[in-house]
Design a protein around this motif. Structure first.
Motif, PDB file in Angstrom:
ATOM      1  N   ASN A 197       0.836  -1.207   0.000  1.00 37.39           N
ATOM      2  CA  ASN A 197       0.000   0.000   0.000  1.00 37.39           C
ATOM      3  C   ASN A 197       0.876   1.264   0.000  1.00 37.39           C
ATOM      4  O   ASN A 197       2.110   1.192   0.057  1.00 37.39           O
ATOM      5  CB  ASN A 197      -1.042  -0.042   1.123  1.00 37.39           C
ATOM      6  CG  ASN A 197      -0.425   0.050   2.512  1.00 37.39           C
ATOM      7  OD1 ASN A 197       0.627   0.662   2.707  1.00 37.39           O
ATOM      8  ND2 ASN A 197      -1.088  -0.574   3.474  1.00 37.39           N
ATOM      9  N   GLY A 236      -6.428   2.069  -0.440  1.00 35.92           N
ATOM     10  CA  GLY A 236      -7.763   1.972   0.160  1.00 35.92           C
ATOM     11  C   GLY A 236      -8.829   2.282  -0.877  1.00 35.92           C
ATOM     12  O   GLY A 236      -8.827   1.711  -1.968  1.00 35.92           O
ATOM     13  N   SER A 237      -9.737   3.202  -0.547  1.00 36.26           N
ATOM     14  CA  SER A 237     -10.829   3.505  -1.482  1.00 36.26           C
ATOM     15  C   SER A 237     -10.422   4.532  -2.543  1.00 36.26           C
ATOM     16  O   SER A 237     -11.240   4.940  -3.358  1.00 36.26           O
ATOM     17  CB  SER A 237     -12.062   3.979  -0.710  1.00 36.26           C
ATOM     18  OG  SER A 237     -11.706   5.081   0.087  1.00 36.26           O
TER      19      SER A 237
END
Ligand SMILES: Nc1ncnc2c1ncn2[C@@H]1O[C@H](COP(=O)(O)OP(=O)(O)OP(=O)(O)O)[C@@H](O)[C@H]1O
Ligand SMILES: [Mg+2]
Length: 310
Positions: A197, A236-237
């Motif tokens: 990430n 993430g989103s």
């Protein structure tokens, strides 16, 4: 069918517990809970197995005190698990889901490090056994996925050694781990795909977090040129960014109201790898990874793309 060996050092017994109206300093009563064999590599393996049954074998270290429970849970998912016994217990993680407010609280309960001589000898033996077992599985698979963090009891070169075994055998290697272990691995062999990430990317390569989006996209592409590989950074989103041999890619994410976002990264990894092994097309792999991750977000179960009502 392309086959993957999924290896991770952080095997986990995962309880996902629903507490409507969860509050501190009071008694909370669960309305339901799920229990799963888990850990990043195992979550990704469950999703790979849901995409194509029989396409994955897990190689997992399991604590001698509760290995049987982990293996029973994995068997319910028809997961093929080869394992290595380590001293002590496999750790528990608890995800507390409160549907009333849409919150997800993760409690990771690492086992204490046993500094005794017997435990050290047990992990030294387990390390060599893990390497030997990986070496026996690798000739029969197309890819190695190494995912998750390294409990301190394991030597720091463990991930690098296993990735190198697979690279030297000409297999596709996908890495979902970061920090010193990834830097160490990159010095010895370059994984074909790195999926981490945004925060993990910045901390591993020494960039401030967060970078501006243009700089972030540029740095990802730059690193993928330097390593001549694919680097996928989930956020993430927010949109996913990737680099492949120096080319930059962006994949939009349609945000959903997650039931439980735990394991989204692992589900992304599974979808990406499944597609990448089939056609080595970055756009298609990003789309498959995102699809799996969104399905997982909508599922109470961690690392599952099945219909939540199944
Ligand atoms: N709310 C959401 N709506 C839609 N997709 C989401 C949402 N949250 C996560 N995802 C999907 O999951 C992917 C991975 O999420 P994230 O970047 O949080 O992974 P991660 O930090 O590696 O997670 P993990 O804790 O599983 O390691 C995202 O790229 C996206 O496709
Ligand atoms: Mg992750």
């Amino acid at each position: 069918m392309k086959k993957t060996l999924a290896v991770g050092l952080s095997s986990t017994l995962q309880k996902t517990i629903v507490f409507p109206g969860f509050a501190l300093d009071t008694v909370n009563r669960a309305t339901e809970y799920l229990m799963d064999a888990s850990g990043k590599a195992v979550n990704a393996a469950r999703v790979l197995n849901q995409l194509e049954e029989g396409s994955v074998t897990c190689l997992s270290p399991l604590g001698e005190d509760n290995a049987r429970l982990f293996l029973d849970l994995a068997a319910r998912d028809d997961l093929t698990v080869d394992w290595v016994s380590v001293p002590g217990r496999t750790r528990y993680c608890y995800t507390c889901v409160d549907p009333a407010v849409g919150s997800t609280t993760e409690l990771v309960v690492d086992e204490p490090v046993d500094r005794g001589e017997a435990a050290a000898a047990g992990f030294a033996r387990a390390t060599e056994e893990l390497l030997a077992k990986a070496g026996r599985h690798i000739p029969g698979v197309d890819a190695l996925l190494f995912a998750g963090s390294r409990p301190k009891a394991w030597p720091e070169e463990t991930a690098a050694r296993i990735c190198k075994l697979a690279k030297d055998a000409g297999k596709t290697v996908m890495a979902d781990f970061h920090g010193r272990d990834l830097a160490f691995t990159l010095e010895r062999c370059v994984p074909d795909v790195i999926k981490i990430n945004e925060r993990e990317f910045c901390s591993t390569f020494g960039y401030p977090y967060p970078l501006g989006v243009d700089e972030l996209r540029g740095r990802i592409a730059e690193k993928s040129a330097e390593y001549a590989n694919a680097i996928v950074i989930t956020r993430g989103s927010k949109d996913t960014y990737a680099g492949y041999l120096g080319l930059a890619f962006t994949h939009p994410v349609n945000p959903v109201k997650a039931v439980n976002a735990t394991g989204c990264g692992d589900s992304f990894t599974a979808g990406f790898l499944h597609s990448w092994l089939a056609e080595r097309d970055m756009e298609a792999a990003l789309a498959k990874g995102s699809w799996c991750a969104t399905r997982n977000a909508l599922n109470l179960r961690c690392g599952s793309i099945r219909d939540p009502n199944d």
